[in-house]
Design an enzyme around this catalytic site. Sequence first.
Site, mmCIF file in Angstrom:
data_model
loop_
_atom_site.group_PDB
_atom_site.id
_atom_site.type_symbol
_atom_site.label_atom_id
_atom_site.label_comp_id
_atom_site.label_asym_id
_atom_site.label_seq_id
_atom_site.Cartn_x
_atom_site.Cartn_y
_atom_site.Cartn_z
ATOM 1 N N GLY A 46 0.795 -1.237 0.000
ATOM 2 C CA GLY A 46 0.000 0.000 0.000
ATOM 3 C C GLY A 46 0.814 1.267 0.000
ATOM 4 C CB CYS A 254 -25.298 -10.813 -17.279
ATOM 5 S SG CYS A 254 -24.718 -10.738 -18.987
ATOM 6 C CB CYS A 257 -23.917 -14.995 -19.365
ATOM 7 S SG CYS A 257 -23.405 -14.053 -17.910
ATOM 8 C CB CYS A 279 -20.659 -9.722 -17.826
ATOM 9 S SG CYS A 279 -21.649 -10.955 -17.010
ATOM 10 C CB CYS A 285 -20.046 -12.216 -20.434
ATOM 11 S SG CYS A 285 -21.802 -12.067 -20.737
#
Lengths: 306, 256, 227
Positions: A46, A254, A257, A279, A285
């Site tokens: 970080g 979605c 899909c 997606c 997807c």
Amino acid sequence: MNPAMTQSDQDRHEDRGMNDYNFAYLDEQTKRMIRRAILKGLAIPGYQVPFASREMPMPYGWGTGGVQVSAAVLTPEDTFKVIDQGADDTTNAVSIRRFFQKTAGVAVTEATAEASVIQTRHRIPEAALSEDQVLVYQVPIPEPLRFLEPSEVETRKMHELEEYGLMHVKLYEDIAQHGAIATAYAYPVKVEGRYVMDPSPIPKFDNPKLEMAAIQLFGAGREQRIYALPPYTQVVSLDFEDHPFEASKADHPCGLCGAEDSYLDELIVDDAGGRLFMCSDTDYCAARQTAGHRGADAAPVVEGMA
Amino acid sequence: MTPLLQVENIAKFYGARIGCTDVSFDLYPGEVMGIVGESGSGKSTLLNTLAGHLTPDRGAVRFDTRADGLRDTVTMSEPERRMLSRTDWAFVHQHARDGLRMNVSAGGNVGERLMAVGTRHYGDIRASATDWLGRVEINEDRIDDRPSAFSGGMQQRLQIARNLVTGPRLVFMDEPTGGLDVSVQARLLDLLRGLVREMGLSAIIVTHDLAVVRLLADRLMVMKDGHVVETGLTDQVLDDPQHGYTQLLVSSVLQV
Amino acid sequence: MIRVENVSKSFTLHNQGAAVIPVMRGGELTVARGECVALTGASGAGKSTLMRMIYGNYLTASGRIMVGDLDVAQAAPREILELRRHVLGYVSQFLRVVPRVATLDVVAEPLRAVGSSEGEARARAGELLAQLNIPERLWQLSPTTFSGGEQQRVNIARGFAHPYPVLLLDEPTASLDATNRATVLALIEEAKARGTAILGIFHDEAARDQICNREVDVTRFTPGLAA
């Protein structure tokens, strides 16, 4: 002849007709410098490590940070994937993929599971990544405190002294003005209980995925910073006790899909304002559709076409 | 009794020029010390040195910390000093914009110190902010407004609220009523008196205004050319000044 | 409770050619508990000066000023502040007013300073103001606009709010009518009965004769005037 390369490396290099480029474009000294920065970033999760960002053959704002990090970690055996907002086929993703095909000669793929190095702009792939993979993020502004504290000297002090009250002020302001924390992307996180980090402009929906098995590297070319998350690093999204973090998404499956658990793009499909949710992760997807999942808006299956 | 602040032989130079020198005094809990002098007397240099904004060239500034007793803040590490200035110390600037975040709401400004020391409950923070705005006589419906929309007096009161929300024990004030209208000054001075008494604060106030110092300070230091020329009880220094310069200052004040 | 021993004072006016003006020499007096002692002497002889020296408002050049166990002439500022809060009260001739503070709170302040709650302090303040005939409708106003006599009565109420063991009174009955003068004298008698040591300056001879046990003429201590 590049003295840094072995004879067999050199043969391969010349076989592919790339005499004009060192492997992955950058010279070896630059790659060493970037790798040192990456190692330091991994050692201090970080923490933003300054690095000497090079002039790349694409302008700032087009992923130069991500490209430099990828260039430094790629080896000839790697398989490389590039996504831009989840899609493999946008102009940027295609350009960067071609760039590394040309300068590094690495294999490329659109399948997340087959890639060893994935460079991404603004999304984390839906499919869980493994310990054998590296995820490289493109970062515009690495400093999470920048919008409230314009002074670089002051923000460095704040990170050094772990003075992060200001970060919560931003969240407080959101709740005061909007009733909820309004930050929808680039949602700040605290890493291993120490550094506050900007995870790049990924949707906050992706934040929980930041705790993963793969190595995550973040490169900001214009701002000249690299930071990193080793595998299984603790990453906590900032919030208030009475306004806890929520990885929210649109309330739709979605259309193609039928997935209920992936982040969606919203498409306007006609002049009447009709919309389709799909997606954002195109590979995810496509893989689901191939496996037989269909959503409400999917094209009908025609017999004989597989 | 242990002094809250023990200043010993503080000096600050700018090259060959004296900012302030040979300053020593003890400040006890609940005492307010005024520092007066004209421009160039060194009073602001002294205040900023005591508050840790400037590093002295000589001397010690010992503060009675809650955990470790008397500690010299000059030799303290920077993280410790910064933590001190967010918790036990407060600094009220002459110009509110130096002491506020102008692009953050009033509530955010007051809440910042709380968030900086780890408060993580939005409701609590907002309640504290509302309470403090009330105590400095800012209407609670201004809590979400930015200070850029406030008058000078309101900004100054907001600065005070922002500083006092973590219950500091020592407040440094640099010309707290400078630049404000007379009636606004009066209101602010009342507020400061009340808060000092209620919260048992100690304070060090720099001002060129003798009337302010008579109202707020228990003790007084008069500075000229970087030196303390006289010190004592406020009423004694103003009513029975010993040093020529103090006598000049006191006799120069216009009577209304 | 008060013991002044051989005190002297002079003023040096640096901005007037460093002129030195001696104002007191060999000052001596005592005030015991329950006693009221009056300072007398011509105007300018040093009555107020001595009183201010006892209060610590003026510095003492030499000698001792014992108030209880503390030598005010040598004490640290902190000690004098503490003394003024708990032990030593002073009713000056003029009310120095903090702008915009309500009369009730002006009078209540000495009690707040020793830790009384707002409610208790204001209640006691109200009692005293009523005794001194300040109408209730004025209690929420700042005394800045009051008449001289009213201001004086607020000043006195403030001086008597906290039962100080030692009290200095500079012209407490000036600008008061007969009724209010009687009230103030009654307050002083009460304080005496409580054991308060009181030092006062009274131009009003009748008042002086009524409540003071003895007199001290400060002319004896004035350099150049001493007989």
